[in-house]
Design a protein around this motif. Structure first.
Motif, PDB file in Angstrom:
ATOM      1  N   ARG A  76      -2.579   3.818  16.025  1.00  0.00           N
ATOM      2  CA  ARG A  76      -3.696   2.983  15.554  1.00  0.00           C
ATOM      3  C   ARG A  76      -3.566   2.679  14.072  1.00  0.00           C
ATOM      4  NH1 ARG A  76      -9.029   5.449  18.689  1.00  0.00           N
ATOM      5  NH2 ARG A  76      -8.574   4.476  20.691  1.00  0.00           N
ATOM      6  N   TYR A  77      -3.120   3.654  13.324  1.00  0.00           N
ATOM      7  CA  TYR A  77      -2.928   3.416  11.886  1.00  0.00           C
ATOM      8  C   TYR A  77      -1.851   2.362  11.656  1.00  0.00           C
ATOM      9  CZ  TYR A  77      -1.373   4.238   7.109  1.00  0.00           C
ATOM     10  OH  TYR A  77      -0.989   4.065   5.795  1.00  0.00           O
ATOM     11  N   LEU A  78      -0.730   2.475  12.376  1.00  0.00           N
ATOM     12  CA  LEU A  78       0.353   1.503  12.209  1.00  0.00           C
ATOM     13  C   LEU A  78      -0.061   0.114  12.664  1.00  0.00           C
ATOM     14  CD1 LEU A  78       3.428   3.613  13.391  1.00  0.00           C
ATOM     15  CD2 LEU A  78       2.710   3.125  11.051  1.00  0.00           C
ATOM     16  N   SER A  79      -0.867   0.029  13.736  1.00  0.00           N
ATOM     17  CA  SER A  79      -1.292  -1.276  14.237  1.00  0.00           C
ATOM     18  C   SER A  79      -2.198  -2.003  13.247  1.00  0.00           C
ATOM     19  CB  SER A  79      -2.018  -1.112  15.571  1.00  0.00           C
ATOM     20  OG  SER A  79      -3.241  -0.414  15.398  1.00  0.00           O
ATOM     21  N   LEU A  80      -2.878  -1.257  12.400  1.00  0.00           N
ATOM     22  CA  LEU A  80      -3.733  -1.873  11.383  1.00  0.00           C
ATOM     23  C   LEU A  80      -2.983  -2.091  10.078  1.00  0.00           C
ATOM     24  CD1 LEU A  80      -7.033   0.150  11.987  1.00  0.00           C
ATOM     25  CD2 LEU A  80      -6.595  -2.225  12.616  1.00  0.00           C
ATOM     26  N   TYR A  81      -2.167  -1.121   9.698  1.00  0.00           N
ATOM     27  CA  TYR A  81      -1.491  -1.214   8.408  1.00  0.00           C
ATOM     28  C   TYR A  81      -0.343  -2.230   8.457  1.00  0.00           C
ATOM     29  CZ  TYR A  81       0.405   0.350   3.934  1.00  0.00           C
ATOM     30  OH  TYR A  81       0.833   0.418   2.631  1.00  0.00           O
ATOM     31  N   TYR A  82       0.389  -2.261   9.606  1.00  0.00           N
ATOM     32  CA  TYR A  82       1.477  -3.227   9.782  1.00  0.00           C
ATOM     33  C   TYR A  82       1.102  -4.199  10.908  1.00  0.00           C
ATOM     34  CZ  TYR A  82       4.126   0.276   7.154  1.00  0.00           C
ATOM     35  OH  TYR A  82       4.556   1.167   6.201  1.00  0.00           O
ATOM     36  N   ALA A  83       0.010  -4.895  10.706  1.00  0.00           N
ATOM     37  CA  ALA A  83      -0.527  -5.763  11.760  1.00  0.00           C
ATOM     38  C   ALA A  83       0.435  -6.888  12.136  1.00  0.00           C
ATOM     39  CB  ALA A  83      -1.867  -6.341  11.312  1.00  0.00           C
ATOM     40  N   LEU A  84       1.160  -7.427  11.159  1.00  0.00           N
ATOM     41  CA  LEU A  84       2.033  -8.576  11.430  1.00  0.00           C
ATOM     42  C   LEU A  84       3.307  -8.193  12.160  1.00  0.00           C
ATOM     43  CD1 LEU A  84       1.665 -10.514   8.035  1.00  0.00           C
ATOM     44  CD2 LEU A  84       0.447 -10.902  10.203  1.00  0.00           C
ATOM     45  N   THR A  85       3.817  -7.000  11.915  1.00  0.00           N
ATOM     46  CA  THR A  85       5.084  -6.577  12.523  1.00  0.00           C
ATOM     47  C   THR A  85       4.887  -5.483  13.582  1.00  0.00           C
ATOM     48  OG1 THR A  85       5.414  -4.927  10.778  1.00  0.00           O
ATOM     49  CG2 THR A  85       6.352  -7.129  10.433  1.00  0.00           C
ATOM     50  N   TYR A  86       3.663  -5.211  13.970  1.00  0.00           N
ATOM     51  CA  TYR A  86       3.401  -4.097  14.889  1.00  0.00           C
ATOM     52  C   TYR A  86       4.018  -4.351  16.266  1.00  0.00           C
ATOM     53  CZ  TYR A  86       0.865  -1.038  18.073  1.00  0.00           C
ATOM     54  OH  TYR A  86       0.538  -0.127  19.056  1.00  0.00           O
ATOM     55  N   ARG A 130      10.795  -2.455  17.165  1.00  0.00           N
ATOM     56  CA  ARG A 130      10.829  -1.200  16.416  1.00  0.00           C
ATOM     57  C   ARG A 130       9.647  -0.303  16.774  1.00  0.00           C
ATOM     58  NH1 ARG A 130      10.532  -1.568   9.971  1.00  0.00           N
ATOM     59  NH2 ARG A 130       8.431  -2.269  10.570  1.00  0.00           N
ATOM     60  N   THR A 131       8.489  -0.907  17.010  1.00  0.00           N
ATOM     61  CA  THR A 131       7.309  -0.134  17.378  1.00  0.00           C
ATOM     62  C   THR A 131       7.494   0.543  18.732  1.00  0.00           C
ATOM     63  OG1 THR A 131       5.906  -1.665  16.147  1.00  0.00           O
ATOM     64  CG2 THR A 131       4.824  -0.232  17.744  1.00  0.00           C
ATOM     65  N   VAL A 132       8.084  -0.165  19.680  1.00  0.00           N
ATOM     66  CA  VAL A 132       8.332   0.410  21.004  1.00  0.00           C
ATOM     67  C   VAL A 132       9.294   1.590  20.894  1.00  0.00           C
ATOM     68  CG1 VAL A 132       9.200  -0.052  23.312  1.00  0.00           C
ATOM     69  CG2 VAL A 132       7.912  -1.819  22.102  1.00  0.00           C
ATOM     70  N   THR A 133      10.353   1.421  20.125  1.00  0.00           N
ATOM     71  CA  THR A 133      11.320   2.505  19.934  1.00  0.00           C
ATOM     72  C   THR A 133      10.668   3.713  19.275  1.00  0.00           C
ATOM     73  OG1 THR A 133      13.091   0.873  19.682  1.00  0.00           O
ATOM     74  CG2 THR A 133      13.537   3.115  18.900  1.00  0.00           C
ATOM     75  N   PHE A 134       9.853   3.459  18.257  1.00  0.00           N
ATOM     76  CA  PHE A 134       9.160   4.546  17.571  1.00  0.00           C
ATOM     77  C   PHE A 134       8.211   5.277  18.518  1.00  0.00           C
ATOM     78  CE2 PHE A 134       5.563   6.046  14.927  1.00  0.00           C
ATOM     79  CZ  PHE A 134       6.256   6.951  14.137  1.00  0.00           C
ATOM     80  N   THR A 135       7.575   4.546  19.423  1.00  0.00           N
ATOM     81  CA  THR A 135       6.669   5.159  20.389  1.00  0.00           C
ATOM     82  C   THR A 135       7.422   6.093  21.324  1.00  0.00           C
ATOM     83  OG1 THR A 135       5.220   3.228  20.319  1.00  0.00           O
ATOM     84  CG2 THR A 135       4.985   4.698  22.210  1.00  0.00           C
ATOM     85  N   TYR A 136       8.570   5.646  21.827  1.00  0.00           N
ATOM     86  CA  TYR A 136       9.367   6.497  22.707  1.00  0.00           C
ATOM     87  C   TYR A 136       9.868   7.742  21.970  1.00  0.00           C
ATOM     88  CZ  TYR A 136       9.473   3.181  26.589  1.00  0.00           C
ATOM     89  OH  TYR A 136       9.125   2.369  27.650  1.00  0.00           O
TER      90      TYR A 136
END
Length: 334
Positions: free
Chosen positions: A138-148, A152-158
């Protein structure tokens, strides 16, 4: 003289001799008859019944979330993967509470105790770590809203999922691999067969994760307030509307974090300072609210989500209410 003695002996009352012989026979028979011992009655602790009931409710709630996310191909975003991880961890925790109750009263052995306690430790650890992962997402989705929404986000989640489940499984395997107090009762914690050292590691780790979540939620609150202010300026909202929207977002975050703390902090602190000599009622009284967090999690993180609500409506009635399809996401929906 001998003849006189024989006569006197034969003159003894016959009834006296028969009584004596009868008593000897009954004594001999009673000494040879096996004594049948009655089996002790099984006494069930009411606290264990409450924990088992809590585990059943946890399992019923979270299995719905797991099935919805698993069978719906539209719910494959990182957010839903993390919610699915949380639901799976809570589901395993509920199953662990049920299995622990069954084994404790029907199949008592050291092996089953180690396996069930290890399952409970691993599942609750995965639940807490999944909550932290959701907070980070949730923090990343707000702080990096344009690139979320990038790859890279999917890889980081896994990567987060692999780390949190790997760590949780390792913590759950410690009692099975020998780190237990079965051979030395003096090293037991309030939850047998976990040792006091094992309890200290779990408690300190939880407090560290809670402090990290608190810091992240403070940053999320700041971002939500800033976004709400920018939206208010762009749409020329009144100051009252801006205040209401911001207050709703902050209140939601406060409820999430406050619920988590109220459920887990009492047991964590007690788990850290107490040992096996403390009355078990204190363990039950602090552990039970911790299980309630797994009951509340689906309500906070899954059933409030618009996409999961649509999936539930499609399963239940085959249609999506217009109120759900037309509702827009606001800054308070964090």
């Amino acid at each position: 003289m001998n003849e006189e003695l024989k006569v006197n002996a034969s003159a003894l009352p016959r009834s006296h001799l028969e009584a004596g012989s009868t008593e000897n026979v009954s004594t001999a028979v009673s000494s040879q008859t096996p004594v049948v011992e009655s089996e002790p009655e099984l006494v069930v602790n009411p606290w264990d019944i409450v924990l088992c009931t809590s585990g059943t409710l946890i399992s019923c709630e979270n299995v719905v979330v797991v099935l919805i996310i698993f069978h719906n191909p539209n719910l494959r975003a990182p957010m839903f993967l993390l919610i699915g991880s949380l639901a799976l961890a809570d589901l395993l925790a509920g199953i662990g509470l049920i299995v622990n109750f069954v084994f404790a009263y029907l199949l008592q052995s050291e092996a089953t105790t180690l396996v069930t306690v290890g399952l409970i430790v691993a599942s609750f650890s995965a639940s807490v770590c999944s909550l932290l992962a959701i907070t980070v997402d949730r923090y990343l989705s707000l702080y990096y809203a344009l690139t979320y929404n990038s790859e890279r986000t999917v890889t980081f989640t896994y990567v987060m999922l692999v780390l949190l489940w790997g760590t949780s499984i390792c913590l759950g395997l410690l009692p099975v691999l020998g780190w237990n107090c079965l051979q030395d009762e003096a090293t037991c914690s309030v939850v047998r067969p976990l040792t006091k050292n094992h309890a200290a590691i779990l408690s300190v780790s939880f407090l560290f994760l809670f402090a990290l979540m608190l810091q992240l939620y403070i940053q999320i609150c700041k971002i939500v307030m800033r976004h709400a202010h920018q939206i208010a300026l762009q749409h020329h909202f009144l100051a009252t509307s801006h205040y209401v929207t911001t207050r709703k977002g902050v209140s939601t975050l406060a409820i999430i974090l406050g619920t988590f703390a109220a459920c887990w902090i009492p047991f964590t602190l007690y788990f850290l300072i107490a040992d096996y000599t403390y009355p078990s009622i204190y363990t039950y009284a602090t552990l039970l609210p911790a299980t309630y967090n797994s009951i509340i999690n689906p309500v906070i993180y899954a059933f409030r989500n618009q996409e999961i609500q649509k999936a539930l409506c499609l399963i239940g009635c085959g249609c999506v209410p217009s109120s759900l399809s037309q509702r827009a996401r606001s800054p308070s929906d964090v």
